[in-house]
Motif scaffolding. Structure first.
Motif, PDB file in Angstrom:
ATOM      1  N   ALA A   1       0.830  -1.207   0.000  1.00 50.21           N
ATOM      2  CA  ALA A   1       0.000   0.000   0.000  1.00 50.21           C
ATOM      3  C   ALA A   1       0.864   1.256   0.000  1.00 50.21           C
ATOM      4  O   ALA A   1       0.454   2.309   0.499  1.00 50.21           O
TER       5      ALA A   1
ATOM      6  N   SER B   1      -4.073  -0.261  -7.127  1.00 52.16           N
ATOM      7  CA  SER B   1      -5.068  -1.132  -6.523  1.00 52.16           C
ATOM      8  C   SER B   1      -5.074  -1.022  -5.005  1.00 52.16           C
ATOM      9  O   SER B   1      -6.028  -1.439  -4.355  1.00 52.16           O
ATOM     10  N   LYS B   2      -4.001  -0.430  -4.428  1.00 58.31           N
ATOM     11  CA  LYS B   2      -3.899  -0.380  -2.973  1.00 58.31           C
ATOM     12  C   LYS B   2      -3.445   0.972  -2.410  1.00 58.31           C
ATOM     13  O   LYS B   2      -3.772   1.301  -1.280  1.00 58.31           O
TER      14      LYS B   2
ATOM     15  N   ASP C   1      -3.089   4.841  -1.479  1.00 56.08           N
ATOM     16  CA  ASP C   1      -3.945   6.009  -1.349  1.00 56.08           C
ATOM     17  C   ASP C   1      -3.165   7.289  -1.636  1.00 56.08           C
ATOM     18  O   ASP C   1      -2.074   7.242  -2.206  1.00 56.08           O
TER      19      ASP C   1
ATOM     20  N   HIS D   1      -7.872   3.940   3.124  1.00 53.35           N
ATOM     21  CA  HIS D   1      -8.472   2.608   3.144  1.00 53.35           C
ATOM     22  C   HIS D   1      -7.765   1.732   4.184  1.00 53.35           C
ATOM     23  O   HIS D   1      -6.592   1.955   4.504  1.00 53.35           O
ATOM     24  N   ASP D   2      -8.453   0.734   4.644  1.00 54.68           N
ATOM     25  CA  ASP D   2      -7.859  -0.217   5.589  1.00 54.68           C
ATOM     26  C   ASP D   2      -7.314  -1.403   4.784  1.00 54.68           C
ATOM     27  O   ASP D   2      -7.853  -2.511   4.815  1.00 54.68           O
ATOM     28  N   ASN D   3      -6.221  -1.172   4.049  1.00 59.68           N
ATOM     29  CA  ASN D   3      -5.722  -2.181   3.123  1.00 59.68           C
ATOM     30  C   ASN D   3      -4.286  -2.626   3.406  1.00 59.68           C
ATOM     31  O   ASN D   3      -3.596  -3.117   2.524  1.00 59.68           O
ATOM     32  N   ASP D   4      -3.850  -2.417   4.639  1.00 56.16           N
ATOM     33  CA  ASP D   4      -2.511  -2.873   5.031  1.00 56.16           C
ATOM     34  C   ASP D   4      -2.625  -3.527   6.408  1.00 56.16           C
ATOM     35  O   ASP D   4      -2.802  -2.848   7.424  1.00 56.16           O
ATOM     36  N   ARG D   5      -2.533  -4.849   6.439  1.00 55.28           N
ATOM     37  CA  ARG D   5      -2.692  -5.571   7.709  1.00 55.28           C
ATOM     38  C   ARG D   5      -1.608  -5.219   8.721  1.00 55.28           C
ATOM     39  O   ARG D   5      -1.812  -5.335   9.921  1.00 55.28           O
TER      40      ARG D   5
ATOM     41  N   ASN E   1     -15.474   5.032   4.674  1.00 53.33           N
ATOM     42  CA  ASN E   1     -14.134   4.897   5.232  1.00 53.33           C
ATOM     43  C   ASN E   1     -13.821   5.963   6.281  1.00 53.33           C
ATOM     44  O   ASN E   1     -12.692   6.050   6.756  1.00 53.33           O
TER      45      ASN E   1
ATOM     46  N   HIS F   1     -14.660  -0.219   9.259  1.00 56.34           N
ATOM     47  CA  HIS F   1     -15.023   0.130   7.890  1.00 56.34           C
ATOM     48  C   HIS F   1     -16.456  -0.322   7.591  1.00 56.34           C
ATOM     49  O   HIS F   1     -16.823  -1.463   7.857  1.00 56.34           O
TER      50      HIS F   1
ATOM     51  N   ASN G   1      -6.625   5.782  -6.884  1.00 53.23           N
ATOM     52  CA  ASN G   1      -6.886   4.382  -6.563  1.00 53.23           C
ATOM     53  C   ASN G   1      -8.365   4.125  -6.802  1.00 53.23           C
ATOM     54  O   ASN G   1      -9.188   4.441  -5.947  1.00 53.23           O
TER      55      ASN G   1
END
Length: 572
Positions: free
Chosen positions: A64, A86-87, A89, A122-126, A164, A169, A376
């Motif tokens: 991300a 795709s990931k 921001d 976005h919450d896209n990184d664990r 978001n 989320h 994105n």
């Protein structure tokens, strides 16, 4: 956690008010900061900025853009972001660049701002999960910037809560709650004092952006969004459901503004469609939108990231709503999702009545979905809308002889609409007031071919110009990107009205300095920047464009529509 604190300290140095303690009362801008603003006949729609405090120049897309590891990364973020990502921001360099550009180039040219949410990453990184504190802080930082750029100049800003902008989320509990309380503080300069109590309950409000003339209604679509499992989805048996309470409030707002002879624009984050809203919420939205068609100038939303429009149709009140363009609505970025949305829209357009004379224009509303600032999955973008500041005002109420004649003899409406003028009992209205039958609609719907949503008069929407940031990957700290005109809805002839040179009043839909050089020449007849040639943004004009797009023989027009929809990413 330590890294987040360091980032926030850095942000504090840039935005010293960003970490101020939340205020528990709405604080309006001091009168000394509110400056008189000449009416320009334009407004800005901006959405889905998604700033990311963890973004790193050179970060891998897989992380991300948070880490530079993964030596064999195929794509890495640039100084201003990673296009078609795709990931990843928006870095703060992009969000600041965009708002600084709007400050310099557009703040003196617009009357108000529609800002439709998703102002956190976005919450896209664990490895870096979002927190409530970070979400609120990012919203506070952007709100402070909006105040500086617009509110301090007397330009109203109308924000909305995005899916978001809450944690977890997509999930928002019925209010009042911590979300509505916190945003009451964050948006203290945007929410009018008289709307404060309602906003604390539900996160929605209305504000007169042109006093006594035009109001903006900001909806909290989280209470309609079918991904929010914390609410009941406007169930008929539960009048206290937050979605039902919001619709009850919305109807009062529309009725009140209509009685005052005002027009409205409705905005929110998640678009009101059968594939985004709970079924009963969708029906209620369509019902109110068509019931007050003569009071609503337009519907403005974000969330989908893809540039498109669609219709609210009366048929959906009596039939099972279609889901032909069903897709994961949070981000239309993958090939499968792009094809589903594009093909679904063309299918819907192809099923419209084939001519204006056979169309009951009172049975339609138009939803405009703007693309995002975050690259994105596409490219940074914003829209400048134009509306009519001259002409005859519309006074809602009983139809006059002129309206009756137009409805019966033509004017783009069928004889079915003329039935609405006849007195008599309206059968078939359900207990809730949904207009599920034509007989019910004939009594309750407020629609007229003379209203600003149907004919060009005072406050009618005339068109928009969409700007985007191409070649983002070639930009860096020394080579700054440049926002350029992507396309516009106007015909070229509208860009240089003959009376503009001799009168001081506003006439140019787009300031000449914001046009490409090829369009500054008043003798030009055609341009690639003007593919649609729409006379205005009334409902009949949108239906005519949709008919053309629904025609399989219009291959060139469809190709352009698809290109703009995905900003060059394409669908193949």
């Amino acid at each position: 956690m330590l890294e987040l604190k360091l980032v926030l300290l850095l942000l504090l140095s840039v935005f010293p008010e960003g970490l101020a303690a939340p205020s528990q009362v709405p604080v309006q801008l001091p009168e000394s900061q509110i400056k008189p603003h000449k009416l320009q006949g334009r407004f800005l729609h901006i959405t889905d900025i998604h700033p990311d405090p963890h973004y790193r120049d050179g970060g891998s897309e897989k992380s991300a853009c948070h880490r530079k590891k993964q030596k064999k990364a195929k794509r890495r973020g640039g100084y201003y972001g990673l296009p078609y990502s795709s990931k990843c921001d928006s870095p703060f360099s992009l969000s600041n660049f965009t708002l600084d550009f709007l400050d310099k180039e557009w703040s003196s040219e617009i009357d108000f701002v529609i800002w439709t949410g998703d102002s956190a990453r976005h919450d896209n990184d664990r490895k870096r999960p979002r927190t409530t504190a970070e979400i609120y802080e990012l919203n506070r930082i952007l709100s402070n910037k909006m105040e500086t750029v617009f509110s301090s100049k007397g330009i109203p800003v109308v924000p909305s809560i995005g899916n978001n902008d809450v944690w977890p989320h997509n999930i928002m509990m019925p209010g009042p709650n911590s979300v509505t309380s916190e945003f009451s503080s964050i948006w203290r300069s945007f929410v009018p004092f008289e709307s404060y109590q309602v906003f604390q309950r539900g996160g929605y409000f209305s504000v007169e952006v042109i006093p006594n003339a035009v109001a903006a209604i900001s909806l909290n679509t989280m209470y309609f969004y079918d991904s929010n499992k914390a609410v009941g989805g406007c169930e008929y048996a539960n009048p206290e459901d937050p979605g039902n309470l919001q619709f009850d409030w919305l109807e009062v707002q529309l009725e009140t503004f209509r009685e005052r002879g005002m027009q409205t624009v409705i905005s929110g984050h998640v678009p009101p469609s059968s594939y985004n809203f709970f079924p009963e919420c969708y029906v209620r939205y369509v019902n109110l939108s068509l019931k007050y068609q003569d009071t609503i100038l337009g519907h403005f939303f974000g969330h989908m990231n893809a540039d498109h429009f669609f219709f609210l149709e009366a048929n959906d009140l009596s039939n099972e709503p279609r889901r032909t363009n069903d897709t994961d609505s949070d981000k239309v970025g993958t090939l499968k999702k792009r094809k589903a949305l594009y093909n679904g829209l063309l299918q819907d357009f192809s099923e419209l009545p084939k001519s204006s004379q056979n169309t009951n224009h009172g049975d339609y509303g138009v939803v405009n979905v703007s693309p995002s600032v975050v690259p994105n999955p596409y490219l940074p973008s914003f829209r400048i809308f134009t509306y009519n500041t001259t002409g005859t005002p519309y006074h809602p109420g009983h139809f006059g002889d002129e309206d009756r004649e137009q409805l019966v003899t033509g004017g783009g409406d069928s004889l079915l609409t003329a039935q609405r003028l006849r007195d008599g009992e309206a059968a078939g209205c359900d207990e809730r007031g949904n207009n599920s039958t034509q007989a019910c609609r004939s009594r309750n719907w407020h629609s007229s071919p003379q209203s600003p949503s149907r004919s060009n008069r005072l406050w009618t929407l005339l068109g928009y110009a969409q700007y985007y940031l191409p070649k983002l990957e070639n930009s860096d700290e020394k080579r700054r990107p440049k926002y350029k005109l992507e396309y516009m809805t106007y015909p070229v002839a509208k860009l240089h009205p003959p009376e503009a040179a001799s009168e001081a009043k506003f006439h140019y839909p787009i300031p000449l300095k914001q046009l490409p050089r090829s369009l500054r020449n008043a003798t030009i007849k055609e341009s690639k920047f003007a593919p649609y040639g729409m006379a205005d943004l009334t409902i009949p004009s949108w239906l005519e464009l949709a008919r053309r797009l629904g025609d399989s023989a219009e291959t060139k027009l469809r190709k352009r529509f698809k290109k703009y929809m995905y900003m060059g990413a394409g669908g193949e």
